[in-house]
Scaffold this active site. Structure first.
Site, short mmCIF file in Angstrom:
data_model
loop_
_atom_site.label_atom_id
_atom_site.label_comp_id
_atom_site.label_asym_id
_atom_site.label_seq_id
_atom_site.Cartn_x
_atom_site.Cartn_y
_atom_site.Cartn_z
N ASP A 42 0.84 -1.20 0.00
CA ASP A 42 0.00 0.00 0.00
C ASP A 42 0.87 1.24 0.00
O ASP A 42 1.55 1.54 0.98
CB ASP A 42 -0.91 -0.01 1.23
CG ASP A 42 -1.83 1.20 1.27
OD1 ASP A 42 -2.92 1.11 0.69
OD2 ASP A 42 -1.44 2.24 1.84
N TYR A 47 3.67 9.75 -0.23
CA TYR A 47 4.66 9.10 0.62
C TYR A 47 6.09 9.37 0.14
O TYR A 47 7.04 9.19 0.91
CB TYR A 47 4.42 7.59 0.70
CG TYR A 47 3.09 7.20 1.28
CD1 TYR A 47 2.24 8.13 1.90
CD2 TYR A 47 2.64 5.87 1.21
CE1 TYR A 47 1.02 7.77 2.41
CE2 TYR A 47 1.41 5.51 1.73
CZ TYR A 47 0.60 6.45 2.33
OH TYR A 47 -0.62 6.08 2.83
N LYS A 72 -2.33 5.96 -4.39
CA LYS A 72 -3.40 6.93 -4.13
C LYS A 72 -3.15 8.25 -4.85
O LYS A 72 -2.02 8.73 -4.92
CB LYS A 72 -3.50 7.19 -2.62
CG LYS A 72 -3.64 5.93 -1.78
CD LYS A 72 -3.68 6.25 -0.29
CE LYS A 72 -3.60 4.98 0.54
NZ LYS A 72 -2.24 4.42 0.59
N HIS A 105 -7.00 9.76 -2.21
CA HIS A 105 -6.36 9.72 -0.89
C HIS A 105 -7.20 10.43 0.18
O HIS A 105 -7.39 9.90 1.28
CB HIS A 105 -4.97 10.37 -0.98
CG HIS A 105 -4.04 9.93 0.09
ND1 HIS A 105 -2.67 9.88 -0.08
CD2 HIS A 105 -4.24 9.51 1.36
CE1 HIS A 105 -2.09 9.44 1.02
NE2 HIS A 105 -3.03 9.22 1.92
N SER A 211 -3.53 0.50 12.44
CA SER A 211 -4.21 -0.49 13.28
C SER A 211 -3.72 -0.50 14.72
O SER A 211 -4.39 -1.05 15.60
CB SER A 211 -4.01 -1.89 12.68
OG SER A 211 -4.63 -1.98 11.42
N PRO A 214 -2.19 5.03 18.38
CA PRO A 214 -1.21 6.11 18.54
C PRO A 214 0.19 5.75 18.05
O PRO A 214 0.96 6.63 17.68
CB PRO A 214 -1.23 6.37 20.05
CG PRO A 214 -1.78 5.13 20.67
CD PRO A 214 -2.76 4.61 19.67
N PHE A 217 1.58 7.31 14.93
CA PHE A 217 1.75 8.77 14.83
C PHE A 217 2.85 9.31 15.75
O PHE A 217 3.06 10.52 15.81
CB PHE A 217 0.41 9.45 15.12
CG PHE A 217 -0.65 9.08 14.13
CD1 PHE A 217 -0.82 9.81 12.97
CD2 PHE A 217 -1.46 7.97 14.33
CE1 PHE A 217 -1.79 9.46 12.03
CE2 PHE A 217 -2.42 7.60 13.41
CZ PHE A 217 -2.58 8.35 12.25
N LYS A 266 3.04 -1.84 9.06
CA LYS A 266 4.40 -1.61 8.56
C LYS A 266 5.39 -1.93 9.67
O LYS A 266 5.15 -1.64 10.84
CB LYS A 266 4.59 -0.15 8.14
CG LYS A 266 6.03 0.21 7.75
CD LYS A 266 6.20 1.71 7.56
CE LYS A 266 6.34 2.46 8.87
NZ LYS A 266 7.72 2.47 9.40
N ARG A 272 9.24 -8.96 12.96
CA ARG A 272 7.90 -8.42 13.21
C ARG A 272 7.05 -8.44 11.94
O ARG A 272 5.82 -8.58 12.01
CB ARG A 272 7.99 -7.01 13.79
CG ARG A 272 8.41 -7.01 15.26
CD ARG A 272 8.12 -5.68 15.92
NE ARG A 272 8.95 -4.61 15.40
CZ ARG A 272 10.15 -4.30 15.88
NH1 ARG A 272 10.67 -5.00 16.90
NH2 ARG A 272 10.85 -3.31 15.36
#
Length: 314
Positions: A42, A47, A72, A105, A211, A214, A217, A266, A272
């Site tokens: 995605d 970006y 997008k 977007h 998902s 916080p 961000f 991500k 991970r």
């Protein structure tokens, strides 16, 4: 696992998000993700890493037709005469002949900036100052241009991102091709159950971004995110994770995918990455799903009202 889109194509239920992927590492990280088993990637014009993702796709051991590539349309290209031009730019940077999914977007039309002046055009789409500059372009007109790209085969499916229910309803009233996907901020602190119920009832698939709430961000130094307790350390999430011998991240992703909502986490860490991909081989109980649902705070971190009082979600 995948979601069958109303366009007839299959979209993987778990993908890899390319937002905030550093240009210097993007190619390497995307290659790691491909090797880890990811098929959906995605991205977006804004970006600023399309070329680097394209470099990874060129080296990919996985055939193009086995991958699902999303990008997008940025806010400064909403004018119908710029939509195809913007898509062509993305395709060129990625080194692809088509996109699997092309989204609007944001439902925000900002001032056009020519590619040779500044690309990506930046958050405010301005050359002279740091203020937002807008254009009066109706969403219906932008959508018609998006539709033409699907008919030309440059994109297989078209969709929307960061739209409210009222905007979606208005778009559906006059569109020839329905959006295949709605991408939204969705996590345990912002669940939007009515929006999800409405959109899924219209046969539109949903992709959740951020998902982990916080966590997404913190890199942006968002005060709201910094002041909000992490979901990874929440007692409810930790307790459920312990019961299933899974990480808190896996529990949050499974809570979403178990409701047939796609996710695009991500990570720069390959361990991970693999962990985040393995979120469809176990189920949460009905009681556990309800416990997570109780965490809703209607807490939105990506709100255009905070940028320039843009009234999408008021």
């Amino acid at each position: 696992m995948s979601i069958k889109l109303n366009s007839g194509y299959e979209m993987p239920l778990v993908g890899f998000g390319c937002w905030k992927l550093d240009e210097s590492k993007a190619s390497e990280v995307v290659l790691d993700a491909i090797e880890s088993g990811y098929k959906l990637f995605d991205g977006a014009q804004d970006y600023g890493n399309c070329k680097q993702i394209g470099e990874a796709l060129k080296k990919s051991p996985v055939p193009r037709e086995k991958l699902f590539i999303t990008s997008k349309l940025w806010n400064s290209y909403h004018d119908p005469k710029h939509v195809e031009e913007a898509c062509d730019k993305v395709l060129s940077d990625l080194g692809l002949d088509y996109l699997d999914l092309w989204l609007i977007h944001f439902p925000i039309a900002q001032k056009f900036i020519p590619f040779d002046k500044k690309y990506p055009p930046g958050f405010t789409c301005s050359l002279e100052d740091d203020k937002f500059h807008f254009e009066d372009i109706p969403l219906a007109e932008t959508w018609k241009a998006m539709k033409s790209l699907a008919k030309k085969g440059k994109v297989k499916s078209i969709g929307i991102s960061n739209f409210s229910g009222a905007l979606i309803q208005d778009l559906l009233r006059g569109c020839e091709i329905k959006p295949a996907v709605l991408q939204i901020e969705h996590h345990a602190y912002l669940q939007q159950p009515r929006l999800i119920e409405y959109v899924q009832s219209q046969g539109i698939a949903i992709t959740a971004y951020s998902s982990f709430g916080p966590q997404s961000f913190l890199e942006l130094k968002s005060k709201k995110a910094l002041d909000t307790p992490t979901l990874f350390a929440h007692d409810t999430i930790k307790t459920i994770a312990s019961k299933h011998d899974k990480s808190p991240a896996q529990i949050l992703l499974r809570w979403t995918t178990q409701r047939n909502i796609a996710v695009i986490p991500k990570s720069n860490n390959k361990k991970r990455m693999i962990e985040n991909l393995k979120v469809t081989d176990f189920d949460l109980s009905e009681e556990e799903m309800k416990e997570i649902s109780k965490l809703d705070k209607e807490l939105r971190f990506n709100d255009p009202w905070d940028w320039d009082k843009i009234p999408i979600f008021i």
